[in-house]
Design an enzyme around this catalytic site. Structure first.
Site, short mmCIF file in Angstrom:
data_model
loop_
_atom_site.label_atom_id
_atom_site.label_comp_id
_atom_site.label_asym_id
_atom_site.label_seq_id
_atom_site.Cartn_x
_atom_site.Cartn_y
_atom_site.Cartn_z
N LEU A 252 0.88 -1.17 0.00
CA LEU A 252 0.00 0.00 0.00
C LEU A 252 0.91 1.21 0.00
CD1 LEU A 252 -2.61 -1.04 2.73
CD2 LEU A 252 -2.98 -0.93 0.27
N ASP A 253 0.53 2.26 -0.71
CA ASP A 253 1.33 3.48 -0.75
C ASP A 253 1.55 4.04 0.65
OD1 ASP A 253 1.42 3.33 -3.50
OD2 ASP A 253 -0.18 4.79 -3.81
N GLU A 254 2.64 4.75 0.81
CA GLU A 254 2.97 5.37 2.10
C GLU A 254 1.85 6.28 2.57
OE1 GLU A 254 6.44 8.22 4.06
OE2 GLU A 254 6.53 7.72 1.92
#
Length: 145
Positions: free
Chosen positions: A50-52
Site C-alpha cells: 500500500l502506498d505510504e
C-alpha cells in the site's frame, strides 16, 4: 521438519511504508516502517503493498511461496479510494484504461483496471487527519480492481 507458516493481517496507517525495514540509512532516518507497529517474528514479509500515504488492510506471512504465488498469479485485489471531488464518467473511463503517473522523477503507466463508483460509503476506521479529504468540497468513493 518445516516450521508452520504464520499469517498476519494489519491495518496499515497513513505515513508507514509497506516494508519491515530498509538497508538505506537515509530512509531509516526519514521514514516509518511496519516493524515500528508490531514486533513481527523473523521471516515475515508483506503480501503486496500500500502506498505510504494510504491506509488499509495489509496481509503479511512467513510463507514466501504463498507470497510469491499471490503476487505473481494475477489474484485480483480490490481497493477502495476516496476521491477529492466527484468522479466523472470520463475520469472513470481514463482510469480503467490506465493513466500516466510520476514517481521519483520517472513516468509510469498504471495497469488497466475495473472502476465502480460506490453508492454507499464503505465501513472503515476514521481516516488519518493528514489526508485532509472532504474538508472543503464533496468526495466520492470508488472501488478499483
Amino acid at each position: 521438519m518445516d516450521k508452520i507458516p504464520r499469517h498476519f493481517k494489519l491495518y496499515k496507517p497513513c505515513g508507514i511504508i509497506s516494508q519491515l525495514n530498509s538497508n538505506c540509512s537515509r530512509e531509516l532516518r526519514k521514514k516509518k516502517f511496519l516493524n515500528e507497529l508490531f514486533d513481527f517474528p523473523e521471516g515475515v514479509m508483506p503480501i503486496g503493498r500500500l502506498d505510504e500515504k494510504s491506509e488499509g488492510l495489509l496481509l503479511l506471512t512467513t510463507d514466501g511461496k504463498l507470497s510469491d504465488d499471490i503476487n505473481r498469479s494475477g489474484v485480483e485485489k480490490e481497493y477502495y479510494a476516496q476521491l477529492d471531488g466527484e468522479i466523472t464518467n470520463e475520469a472513470e473511463a481514463l482510469l480503467e484504461k490506465g493513466v500516466a503517473i510520476g514517481f521519483e522523477g520517472k513516468r509510469y503507466l498504471t495497469k488497466a483496471c475495473k472502476i465502480c463508483k460506490l453508492s454507499a460509503l464503505p465501513i472503515l476506521p476514521e481516516a488519518d487527519k493528514k489526508l485532509r479529504i472532504g474538508r472543503h468540497r464533496p468526495t466520492s468513493w470508488i472501488s478499483i480492481t
